[in-house]
Design a protein around this motif. Sequence first.
Motif, PDB file in Angstrom:
ATOM      1  N   VAL A  90      45.051  47.466  42.984  1.00 11.49           N
ATOM      2  CA  VAL A  90      43.829  47.350  42.177  1.00 11.49           C
ATOM      3  C   VAL A  90      43.756  45.976  41.504  1.00 11.49           C
ATOM      4  CG1 VAL A  90      42.620  48.253  40.147  1.00 11.49           C
ATOM      5  CG2 VAL A  90      43.630  49.828  41.805  1.00 11.49           C
ATOM      6  N   LEU A  91      44.876  45.525  40.932  1.00  7.31           N
ATOM      7  CA  LEU A  91      44.898  44.215  40.285  1.00  7.31           C
ATOM      8  C   LEU A  91      44.614  43.095  41.292  1.00  7.31           C
ATOM      9  CD1 LEU A  91      47.953  44.629  37.882  1.00  7.31           C
ATOM     10  CD2 LEU A  91      45.528  44.698  37.299  1.00  7.31           C
ATOM     11  N   SER A  92      45.117  43.240  42.501  1.00 11.37           N
ATOM     12  CA  SER A  92      44.847  42.225  43.535  1.00 11.37           C
ATOM     13  C   SER A  92      43.367  42.184  43.900  1.00 11.37           C
ATOM     14  CB  SER A  92      45.686  42.498  44.788  1.00 11.37           C
ATOM     15  OG  SER A  92      47.040  42.252  44.530  1.00 11.37           O
ATOM     16  N   MET A  93      42.717  43.352  43.912  1.00 13.92           N
ATOM     17  CA  MET A  93      41.282  43.386  44.197  1.00 13.92           C
ATOM     18  C   MET A  93      40.500  42.714  43.064  1.00 13.92           C
ATOM     19  SD  MET A  93      41.047  44.712  47.106  1.00 13.92           S
ATOM     20  CE  MET A  93      42.694  44.643  47.766  1.00 13.92           C
ATOM     21  N   PHE A  94      40.897  42.991  41.825  1.00 16.19           N
ATOM     22  CA  PHE A  94      40.253  42.330  40.683  1.00 16.19           C
ATOM     23  C   PHE A  94      40.432  40.819  40.777  1.00 16.19           C
ATOM     24  CE2 PHE A  94      39.592  46.370  38.799  1.00 16.19           C
ATOM     25  CZ  PHE A  94      38.690  46.196  37.760  1.00 16.19           C
ATOM     26  N   ARG A  95      41.607  40.378  41.175  1.00 13.20           N
ATOM     27  CA  ARG A  95      41.888  38.942  41.314  1.00 13.20           C
ATOM     28  C   ARG A  95      41.019  38.324  42.402  1.00 13.20           C
ATOM     29  NH1 ARG A  95      41.991  34.414  42.772  1.00 13.20           N
ATOM     30  NH2 ARG A  95      43.746  32.993  42.854  1.00 13.20           N
ATOM     31  N   GLU A  96      40.951  39.010  43.527  1.00 16.99           N
ATOM     32  CA  GLU A  96      40.203  38.475  44.668  1.00 16.99           C
ATOM     33  C   GLU A  96      38.708  38.401  44.386  1.00 16.99           C
ATOM     34  OE1 GLU A  96      39.843  36.980  48.596  1.00 16.99           O
ATOM     35  OE2 GLU A  96      41.654  37.347  47.438  1.00 16.99           O
ATOM     36  N   TYR A  97      38.144  39.489  43.899  1.00 17.60           N
ATOM     37  CA  TYR A  97      36.693  39.546  43.721  1.00 17.60           C
ATOM     38  C   TYR A  97      36.242  38.984  42.377  1.00 17.60           C
ATOM     39  CZ  TYR A  97      36.878  42.244  47.969  1.00 17.60           C
ATOM     40  OH  TYR A  97      37.110  42.634  49.264  1.00 17.60           O
ATOM     41  N   GLY A  98      37.153  38.920  41.407  1.00 17.98           N
ATOM     42  CA  GLY A  98      36.819  38.329  40.115  1.00 17.98           C
ATOM     43  C   GLY A  98      36.987  36.824  40.103  1.00 17.98           C
ATOM     44  N   LEU A  99      37.666  36.287  41.130  1.00 16.54           N
ATOM     45  CA  LEU A  99      37.905  34.851  41.278  1.00 16.54           C
ATOM     46  C   LEU A  99      38.609  34.239  40.074  1.00 16.54           C
ATOM     47  CD1 LEU A  99      34.480  33.839  42.866  1.00 16.54           C
ATOM     48  CD2 LEU A  99      36.613  34.369  44.052  1.00 16.54           C
ATOM     49  N   SER A 100      39.368  35.069  39.350  1.00 22.30           N
ATOM     50  CA  SER A 100      40.071  34.609  38.164  1.00 22.30           C
ATOM     51  C   SER A 100      41.195  35.587  37.853  1.00 22.30           C
ATOM     52  CB  SER A 100      39.105  34.534  36.983  1.00 22.30           C
ATOM     53  OG  SER A 100      39.807  34.282  35.790  1.00 22.30           O
ATOM     54  N   ILE A 101      42.176  35.107  37.102  1.00 20.60           N
ATOM     55  CA  ILE A 101      43.229  36.028  36.662  1.00 20.60           C
ATOM     56  C   ILE A 101      42.931  36.619  35.284  1.00 20.60           C
ATOM     57  CG2 ILE A 101      45.049  35.026  38.055  1.00 20.60           C
ATOM     58  CD1 ILE A 101      46.039  33.634  35.494  1.00 20.60           C
ATOM     59  N   MET A 102      41.894  36.159  34.630  1.00 18.31           N
ATOM     60  CA  MET A 102      41.575  36.681  33.293  1.00 18.31           C
ATOM     61  C   MET A 102      41.202  38.165  33.314  1.00 18.31           C
ATOM     62  SD  MET A 102      42.461  34.430  31.266  1.00 18.31           S
ATOM     63  CE  MET A 102      41.944  35.272  29.794  1.00 18.31           C
ATOM     64  N   PRO A 103      40.321  38.630  34.206  1.00 23.45           N
ATOM     65  CA  PRO A 103      40.052  40.076  34.239  1.00 23.45           C
ATOM     66  C   PRO A 103      41.308  40.875  34.566  1.00 23.45           C
ATOM     67  CG  PRO A 103      38.445  38.901  35.584  1.00 23.45           C
ATOM     68  CD  PRO A 103      39.482  37.906  35.165  1.00 23.45           C
ATOM     69  N   VAL A 104      42.153  40.318  35.425  1.00 24.09           N
ATOM     70  CA  VAL A 104      43.409  40.980  35.803  1.00 24.09           C
ATOM     71  C   VAL A 104      44.334  41.074  34.594  1.00 24.09           C
ATOM     72  CG1 VAL A 104      45.412  40.842  37.309  1.00 24.09           C
ATOM     73  CG2 VAL A 104      43.182  40.167  38.171  1.00 24.09           C
ATOM     74  N   ALA A 105      44.440  39.999  33.835  1.00 22.90           N
ATOM     75  CA  ALA A 105      45.313  39.988  32.659  1.00 22.90           C
ATOM     76  C   ALA A 105      44.826  40.980  31.604  1.00 22.90           C
ATOM     77  CB  ALA A 105      45.391  38.582  32.071  1.00 22.90           C
ATOM     78  N   ILE A 106      43.516  41.048  31.401  1.00 24.18           N
ATOM     79  CA  ILE A 106      42.969  41.989  30.426  1.00 24.18           C
ATOM     80  C   ILE A 106      43.223  43.425  30.878  1.00 24.18           C
ATOM     81  CG2 ILE A 106      40.832  42.860  29.396  1.00 24.18           C
ATOM     82  CD1 ILE A 106      39.870  39.899  29.397  1.00 24.18           C
ATOM     83  N   LEU A 107      42.970  43.726  32.147  1.00 23.34           N
ATOM     84  CA  LEU A 107      43.219  45.072  32.667  1.00 23.34           C
ATOM     85  C   LEU A 107      44.701  45.413  32.593  1.00 23.34           C
ATOM     86  CD1 LEU A 107      42.114  47.608  34.011  1.00 23.34           C
ATOM     87  CD2 LEU A 107      42.398  46.458  36.217  1.00 23.34           C
ATOM     88  N   HIS A 108      45.552  44.490  32.982  1.00 19.27           N
ATOM     89  CA  HIS A 108      46.999  44.686  32.929  1.00 19.27           C
ATOM     90  C   HIS A 108      47.447  44.926  31.483  1.00 19.27           C
ATOM     91  CE1 HIS A 108      51.173  42.947  34.270  1.00 19.27           C
ATOM     92  NE2 HIS A 108      51.307  43.973  33.468  1.00 19.27           N
ATOM     93  N   GLY A 109      46.939  44.136  30.565  1.00 22.65           N
ATOM     94  CA  GLY A 109      47.279  44.311  29.160  1.00 22.65           C
ATOM     95  C   GLY A 109      46.841  45.660  28.617  1.00 22.65           C
ATOM     96  N   MET A 110      45.648  46.088  28.971  1.00 26.53           N
ATOM     97  CA  MET A 110      45.159  47.387  28.505  1.00 26.53           C
ATOM     98  C   MET A 110      45.982  48.524  29.104  1.00 26.53           C
ATOM     99  SD  MET A 110      42.949  46.753  26.290  1.00 26.53           S
ATOM    100  CE  MET A 110      42.516  48.445  25.992  1.00 26.53           C
TER     101      MET A 110
END
Length: 123
Positions: A90-110
Amino acid sequence: MAKYLVMKTTLIVIIGLTISAFSALLEEVVWRGNIHFYLRQQYSLWQTACITGAIWSLWHLPIALFYKSYSMPFIGVTIYLLLLYGISLVLSMFREYGLSIMPVAILHGMMNVFYLSDVCCIK
């Protein structure tokens, strides 16, 4: 009781969006920022997500072995690693389609905050 639960949940969300997201950002700079980026140059999205997920799950193995206490350790550790593998996809999909690690970091943190807290448990 409901007011207490709302206040507690709000506090956890605030902590998750700040402290936990920052620590997750440091981890995600390595995993989704670098490893994902370089693997993606040679492999498809799913191959990259699967490779990253396998390595990321094993990276968290010491947490499963030394931090968690399972009544059935083999089953608990196996399920924990499979859960992390799925989360990594899921995090890899957020990274790929979000074009950034910020959404991934926020989701991971939550996820870290809610996993480590007892916000879902009413006492």
